[in-house]
Design a protein around this motif. Structure first.
Motif, PDB file in Angstrom:
ATOM      1  N   THR A   1      -6.712   8.750   5.798  1.00 23.54           N
ATOM      2  CA  THR A   1      -5.459   8.547   5.695  1.00 23.54           C
ATOM      3  C   THR A   1      -5.059   9.264   3.959  1.00 23.54           C
ATOM      4  O   THR A   1      -3.946  10.409   4.454  1.00 23.54           O
ATOM      5  CB  THR A   1      -4.883   7.521   5.398  1.00 23.54           C
ATOM      6  OG1 THR A   1      -5.210   6.538   6.767  1.00 23.54           O
ATOM      7  CG2 THR A   1      -3.852   7.071   5.031  1.00 23.54           C
ATOM      8  N   ILE A   2      -6.162   9.396   3.323  1.00 22.02           N
ATOM      9  CA  ILE A   2      -5.979   9.776   1.796  1.00 22.02           C
ATOM     10  C   ILE A   2      -5.594  11.550   1.726  1.00 22.02           C
ATOM     11  O   ILE A   2      -4.773  12.400   1.222  1.00 22.02           O
ATOM     12  CB  ILE A   2      -6.803   9.518   0.738  1.00 22.02           C
ATOM     13  CG1 ILE A   2      -6.811   8.158   0.927  1.00 22.02           C
ATOM     14  CG2 ILE A   2      -7.518  10.910  -0.665  1.00 22.02           C
ATOM     15  CD1 ILE A   2      -7.908   7.891  -0.376  1.00 22.02           C
TER      16      ILE A   2
ATOM     17  N   SER B   1       0.802  -1.363   0.358  1.00 25.74           N
ATOM     18  CA  SER B   1      -0.105  -0.068   0.020  1.00 25.74           C
ATOM     19  C   SER B   1       1.244   1.336   0.288  1.00 25.74           C
ATOM     20  O   SER B   1       0.566   2.199  -0.238  1.00 25.74           O
ATOM     21  CB  SER B   1      -1.022   0.068   1.058  1.00 25.74           C
ATOM     22  OG  SER B   1      -2.157  -1.430   0.919  1.00 25.74           O
TER      23      SER B   1
ATOM     24  N   SER C   1     -10.036   5.511   5.996  1.00 26.66           N
ATOM     25  CA  SER C   1      -9.654   6.055   4.460  1.00 26.66           C
ATOM     26  C   SER C   1      -9.242   7.074   4.084  1.00 26.66           C
ATOM     27  O   SER C   1      -8.057   7.676   3.791  1.00 26.66           O
ATOM     28  CB  SER C   1      -9.728   5.024   3.693  1.00 26.66           C
ATOM     29  OG  SER C   1     -10.345   3.175   3.626  1.00 26.66           O
ATOM     30  N   ILE C   2     -10.176   8.144   4.019  1.00 31.09           N
ATOM     31  CA  ILE C   2     -10.849   9.003   3.386  1.00 31.09           C
ATOM     32  C   ILE C   2      -9.641  10.259   3.957  1.00 31.09           C
ATOM     33  O   ILE C   2      -9.104  10.798   3.864  1.00 31.09           O
ATOM     34  CB  ILE C   2     -11.930   9.432   3.403  1.00 31.09           C
ATOM     35  CG1 ILE C   2     -12.725   8.892   2.065  1.00 31.09           C
ATOM     36  CG2 ILE C   2     -11.887  10.756   3.394  1.00 31.09           C
ATOM     37  CD1 ILE C   2     -14.512   9.050   2.022  1.00 31.09           C
TER      38      ILE C   2
ATOM     39  N   ILE D   1      -2.145  12.550   3.732  1.00 27.07           N
ATOM     40  CA  ILE D   1      -1.354  12.798   3.153  1.00 27.07           C
ATOM     41  C   ILE D   1      -0.896  13.769   2.042  1.00 27.07           C
ATOM     42  O   ILE D   1      -0.664  14.562   1.905  1.00 27.07           O
ATOM     43  CB  ILE D   1      -1.116  10.835   2.227  1.00 27.07           C
ATOM     44  CG1 ILE D   1      -0.783  10.503   2.995  1.00 27.07           C
ATOM     45  CG2 ILE D   1      -0.413  11.051   0.769  1.00 27.07           C
ATOM     46  CD1 ILE D   1      -1.217   8.618   1.892  1.00 27.07           C
ATOM     47  N   GLY D   2      -2.359  13.976   1.486  1.00 24.01           N
ATOM     48  CA  GLY D   2      -2.147  15.637   0.356  1.00 24.01           C
ATOM     49  C   GLY D   2      -2.353  15.999   1.461  1.00 24.01           C
ATOM     50  O   GLY D   2      -0.831  17.570   0.252  1.00 24.01           O
TER      51      GLY D   2
ATOM     52  N   GLN E   1       3.889  12.954   8.936  1.00 25.10           N
ATOM     53  CA  GLN E   1       2.909  12.034   8.811  1.00 25.10           C
ATOM     54  C   GLN E   1       2.825  10.926   9.746  1.00 25.10           C
ATOM     55  O   GLN E   1       1.741  10.658  10.713  1.00 25.10           O
ATOM     56  CB  GLN E   1       2.617  11.257   7.783  1.00 25.10           C
ATOM     57  CG  GLN E   1       2.719  12.807   6.216  1.00 25.10           C
ATOM     58  CD  GLN E   1       1.917  11.967   4.878  1.00 25.10           C
ATOM     59  OE1 GLN E   1       1.795  10.724   4.657  1.00 25.10           O
ATOM     60  NE2 GLN E   1       2.361  12.437   3.808  1.00 25.10           N
TER      61      GLN E   1
END
Length: 271
Positions: free
Chosen positions: A136-137, A21, A133-134, A140-141, A227
């Motif tokens: 985490t995204i 991942s 999940s959202i 990162i972004g 992060q």
């Protein structure tokens, strides 16, 4: 997992998902293990040191095919990345001595937690997974955007050029093209911007581009470090093994890349 990494078998999930991942999933799973008492504090810190890796989609797809325009380079970088990750995991098997074993009360709570997962609450579990999940995204972004802005400020203010001038003598001493300095400094801040800069440097010795890229892929950069820190701050895990592990990972990945290109002629891309 136990004989090689000195971690209980459940740690295999963090190891495999960390490879598949990419950043920062390995660290997120290791912290979840700690929060749910699946592994001890020492085992989770060992997991942190080597399970948070760059994924094959980024290394082979983005770096190899899109940036280097060469699938073989992407595969080489991915293989050396995994080898370095396993080496770090083996070295960190000696990180701290386990101070305690899992108690019977822990086993009971763990079993209760597992038994509570059934078809009736499947919707709730899926909702939690999607939300996580959202989150985490977005994390990162958000860090990528922040560090891209910081890099732009450093470039505009002349700070990046100042650091480049300071490091010039060191690179000249080792007969390395000084154009790599800015790309390397950028990559230490944020991995994607740095690797993109290094890939575009015209150099007859393409092996240098590959070695520096291998280092940045292994190290991950300060952006990913923060992060991971934001994730570990919710637990009692120390960030130290992660930082040491990633620095070692970057150096080993660069060394393995150099070794592979020196041993196998078909992997030597120098003109």
């Amino acid at each position: 997992m136990k004989p090689f990494f000195n971690i209980r078998g459940e740690g295999a999930f963090a190891f495999i998902m960390g490879i598949i991942s990419g950043y920062p999933i390995g660290a997120k799973i290791a912290c979840n293990f700690r929060q749910n008492n699946i592994c001890s504090k020492e085992e989770c810190e060992r997991l942190l040191s080597f399970t948070n890796n760059s994924g094959p989609l980024f290394i082979i797809g983005t770096v190899g095919i899109l940036m280097f325009h060469n699938t073989t380079i992407g595969i080489l970088l991915f293989i050396t990345h995994i080898l370095a990750c396993i080496t770090v995991g083996f070295l960190f098997r000696y990180w701290k001595k386990d101070t305690h074993t899992l108690s019977s009360s822990f086993r009971t709570s763990s079993q209760t937690s597992k038994e509570s997962i059934c078809f009736s609450n499947l919707g709730e579990i899926l909702a939690q997974s999607i939300t996580s999940s959202i989150s985490t995204i977005l994390l990162i972004g958000g860090f990528v955007v922040i560090f891209s802005s910081i890099i732009s400020i450093f470039k505009a203010s002349g700070l990046l050029n100042s650091f480049t001038i300071l490091l010039n003598p060191f690179f000249q001493f080792f007969h390395i093209d000084t154009n790599f300095i800015q790309g390397l400094l950028t990559g230490i801040l944020e991995i994607t911007n740095g690797i993109n800069s290094i890939c575009t440097i015209p150099c007859k010795k393409l092996s240098l581009n590959i070695i520096f890229t291998a280092f940045l892929l292994g190290f991950g950069g300060i952006s990913i470090l923060l992060q991971v820190w934001s994730i570990t701050s919710k637990t009692d895990l120390s960030i130290k093994p992660y930082l040491l592990g990633k620095l070692l990972h970057g150096l080993l990945a660069a060394f393995y890349s150099f070794l592979f290109m020196a041993i196998f002629p078909f992997l030597n891309f120098d003109l």
